[in-house]
Design an enzyme around this catalytic site. Sequence first.
Site, mmCIF file in Angstrom:
data_model
loop_
_atom_site.group_PDB
_atom_site.id
_atom_site.type_symbol
_atom_site.label_atom_id
_atom_site.label_comp_id
_atom_site.label_asym_id
_atom_site.label_seq_id
_atom_site.Cartn_x
_atom_site.Cartn_y
_atom_site.Cartn_z
ATOM 1 N N LYS A 81 15.432 0.743 33.883
ATOM 2 C CA LYS A 81 16.014 1.946 33.277
ATOM 3 C C LYS A 81 15.010 3.082 33.250
ATOM 4 O O LYS A 81 15.336 4.231 33.492
ATOM 5 C CB LYS A 81 16.460 1.598 31.853
ATOM 6 N N HIS B 267 28.169 15.137 62.568
ATOM 7 C CA HIS B 267 26.832 15.023 63.135
ATOM 8 C C HIS B 267 26.245 13.620 62.962
ATOM 9 O O HIS B 267 25.029 13.470 62.906
ATOM 10 C CB HIS B 267 25.911 16.080 62.508
ATOM 11 N N ARG C 31 15.640 -1.823 29.702
ATOM 12 C CA ARG C 31 14.715 -1.186 30.642
ATOM 13 C C ARG C 31 14.652 -1.927 31.971
ATOM 14 O O ARG C 31 14.170 -1.379 32.959
ATOM 15 C CB ARG C 31 13.313 -1.144 30.029
ATOM 16 N N CYS D 177 8.546 -2.675 32.441
ATOM 17 C CA CYS D 177 8.007 -3.539 31.391
ATOM 18 C C CYS D 177 8.198 -2.921 30.007
ATOM 19 O O CYS D 177 8.140 -1.709 29.851
ATOM 20 C CB CYS D 177 6.523 -3.766 31.599
ATOM 21 N N GLU E 239 25.595 11.101 44.015
ATOM 22 C CA GLU E 239 25.526 10.378 42.743
ATOM 23 C C GLU E 239 26.557 9.230 42.722
ATOM 24 O O GLU E 239 26.257 8.126 42.262
ATOM 25 C CB GLU E 239 25.757 11.357 41.576
ATOM 26 N N TRP F 81 8.684 -6.405 34.418
ATOM 27 C CA TRP F 81 9.375 -6.011 35.657
ATOM 28 C C TRP F 81 8.308 -6.098 36.738
ATOM 29 O O TRP F 81 7.353 -5.331 36.738
ATOM 30 C CB TRP F 81 9.912 -4.587 35.496
ATOM 31 N N LYS G 63 25.654 5.287 42.268
ATOM 32 C CA LYS G 63 26.233 4.431 41.225
ATOM 33 C C LYS G 63 26.764 3.141 41.846
ATOM 34 O O LYS G 63 26.542 2.050 41.328
ATOM 35 C CB LYS G 63 27.398 5.126 40.503
ATOM 36 N N ASN H 226 2.020 -2.547 30.195
ATOM 37 C CA ASN H 226 3.049 -1.844 30.957
ATOM 38 C C ASN H 226 2.330 -0.801 31.796
ATOM 39 O O ASN H 226 1.564 -0.009 31.252
ATOM 40 C CB ASN H 226 4.031 -1.167 29.980
ATOM 41 N N GLY H 227 2.521 -0.826 33.111
ATOM 42 C CA GLY H 227 1.853 0.147 33.974
ATOM 43 C C GLY H 227 1.191 -0.548 35.147
ATOM 44 O O GLY H 227 1.518 -1.703 35.461
ATOM 45 N N GLU I 38 23.888 0.858 43.014
ATOM 46 C CA GLU I 38 23.104 0.302 41.909
ATOM 47 C C GLU I 38 23.773 -0.900 41.276
ATOM 48 O O GLU I 38 23.107 -1.887 40.974
ATOM 49 C CB GLU I 38 22.925 1.361 40.800
HETATM 50 C C1 G6P Z 1 15.636 4.878 37.117
HETATM 51 C C2 G6P Z 1 16.996 4.639 36.507
HETATM 52 C C3 G6P Z 1 17.952 5.725 36.948
HETATM 53 C C4 G6P Z 1 17.390 7.100 36.603
HETATM 54 C C5 G6P Z 1 15.991 7.294 37.161
HETATM 55 C C6 G6P Z 1 15.314 8.521 36.571
HETATM 56 O O1 G6P Z 1 15.707 4.671 38.487
HETATM 57 O O2 G6P Z 1 17.498 3.372 36.876
HETATM 58 O O3 G6P Z 1 19.202 5.567 36.296
HETATM 59 O O4 G6P Z 1 18.237 8.080 37.107
HETATM 60 O O5 G6P Z 1 15.149 6.186 36.840
HETATM 61 O O6 G6P Z 1 15.100 8.291 35.208
HETATM 62 P P1 G6P Z 1 14.930 9.410 34.138
HETATM 63 O O7 G6P Z 1 14.714 8.682 32.848
HETATM 64 O O8 G6P Z 1 13.736 10.225 34.545
HETATM 65 O O9 G6P Z 1 16.164 10.226 34.133
#
Ligand code: G6P
Length: 606
Positions: free
Chosen positions: A601, A501, A27, A2, A478, A74, A482, A98-99, A485
């Site tokens: 985000k 395994h 966000r 949010c 990673e 969100w 990606k 927000n929260g 996501e």
């Molecule tokens: C969310 C974002 C990711 C990010 C993660 C940690 O899931 O979508 O891209 O890696 O949070 O966020 P931070 O701001 O702590 O790196």
Amino acid sequence: MCGIVGMIGSRPVSPLLLDGLRRLEYRGYDSAGIATLTNGVIDIRRATGKLDQLAQRLVDQPLAGHVGIGHTRWATHGKPTEANAHPHATAKVAVVHNGIIENYRALRTELEAKGHAFASETDSETIAHLITDYLDQGLTPQQATAASLKRLEGAFALGIVFVGHNDLLIGARRGSPLAIGFGDGEAYLGSDALALAPLTNRIAYLEEGDWAELYAGKIIIHDAADKIVDRKIHITALSGAMIGKGQYRHFMLKEIFEQPAVIGDTLSALTTPDDALAMPPLPFDWKDVPRVTIVGCGTACYAGVVAKYWFEQLARLPVEVDIASEFRYREAPMQAGGVTIAVSQSGETADTLAALHYAKSQGQKILAVVNVPQSSIARLADVTVPTMAGPEIGVASTKAFTTQLTVLLCLALTAAQARGAIDAARAKAILHALREIPAQINAVLRDEHHIQELAHHLADARDVLYLGRGLLYPIAMEGSLKLKEISYIHAEGYPAGELKHGPIALIDENMPVVVLAPGGALYEKTASNIQEVAARGGKVIMISDKSGIAHVGAKTFWNIALPETDAAVAPLLYSVPVQLLAYYTAIAKGTDVDQPRNLAKSVTVE
Ligand code: G6P
């Protein structure tokens, strides 16, 4: 997650609030709304989906008013419907939140028993009714807010307006960030300074438990005990203009291409041109540190996994790395004199922040590697070594990740030198290789079309496996993150040695397997794994240097040749092709790259 904006002044606020919400779009959200005070009533427009829906609603039914609040939601409690969208209002107050309010069920039951009728399934609406209840008892808006805040459990950032008080906007913070903006005859609040960038560069950050009264020409900040306090005003360097995509189709692509520059900036701050370290002073001596703990979420956590290899191999310093949401409840025993490193782009991730509170309570020194210097994590830390990635807007983290790696490698080298675990020549060679990385990434970026072509083959895959060993294992994770996501293709990152395994059972002619195999001590081992995949008809996508590709001795489906580099810095270089592969696969599938479904985000709730 949010986003909140609020504004009070003498001009109509609705278009400015909408603009602020656009700056918070990155966000992640699934509905949005704005409320203003007009002629003694609260006027609200809300819409599900993207902000364009809300914008259209505002064209059809414009909102007047010189004080107002806005929100991108969100969904947590309740579906992303219009009824659940913020602002939530009673006849007397409107609130954006927000929260998460953890005790909302008990409060709602109590308020419903008193006759309050709720219109949504959200925890947030409880706040509006709670404040109203205190107003009904004759309290002023300020008193009603202070009383309500004491009843709320959980995390929140709030914006509140009150019927009959067109001159007042209240903001409050506990657990979730809130920035207060100082204007000329105007005052603002926002989830971050970016939301307020075109309005002001004078920003104060509320501390834990603070709440603030905003008037057109004055701001009064109170602490958790309601005492009036001063909070430092920062002059932000964020540009007044909307941070744009430039010539790029998406923020993510722009941010991938910014990596040579921002890694260069980060390195310039931490090293000298003759390959020596120039790190900021730290409040501990690496020689005395018995153990390092690294916490983070998502991509940031994977940067931490790479760092574990660096600290252990180069500095001979034992490292534990954990996902912050696990670590915070694990009750891990922590050794006296230990250092906990938090890795976070936003510096606001709720789980990472909570993990740090735990580490602090266990007497650990806290070092933050964050991209937002004024963030909650930076403020909690004993010391911050910032990444210099600049604002990262694409939900999928790219340049934040590679700048995190840059900082973490410099920290590991500092520790290695302080502990006498590395000889001067090797340290210099690694730093030299690190300084070459921006130019080498440029070479990879120039070859993006080759990866774009491959992406068309990947777009139809149901699952993709990513393999890597040692320092490249976290990059395999990673890379798979990606892809998941932004393209919504299921992917897994695995240590190549674990193939036998379990995952090998998945391999058939439909299964693309991306193998990260740079030259170095582990090359031969990974090459054997490639042969195992190829022998079972798997489609190997090999990412290596020219010599690695030439010597693999197995039939591969696709090769991506990268410049040769020192094995210690390979994670930085090998991150880039997996980012591009995810990006172009998402493009081939037509997904919303910068705002993928369901993702946020900055995850400011648990
Ligand atoms: C969310 C974002 C990711 C990010 C993660 C940690 O899931 O979508 O891209 O890696 O949070 O966020 P931070 O701001 O702590 O790196």
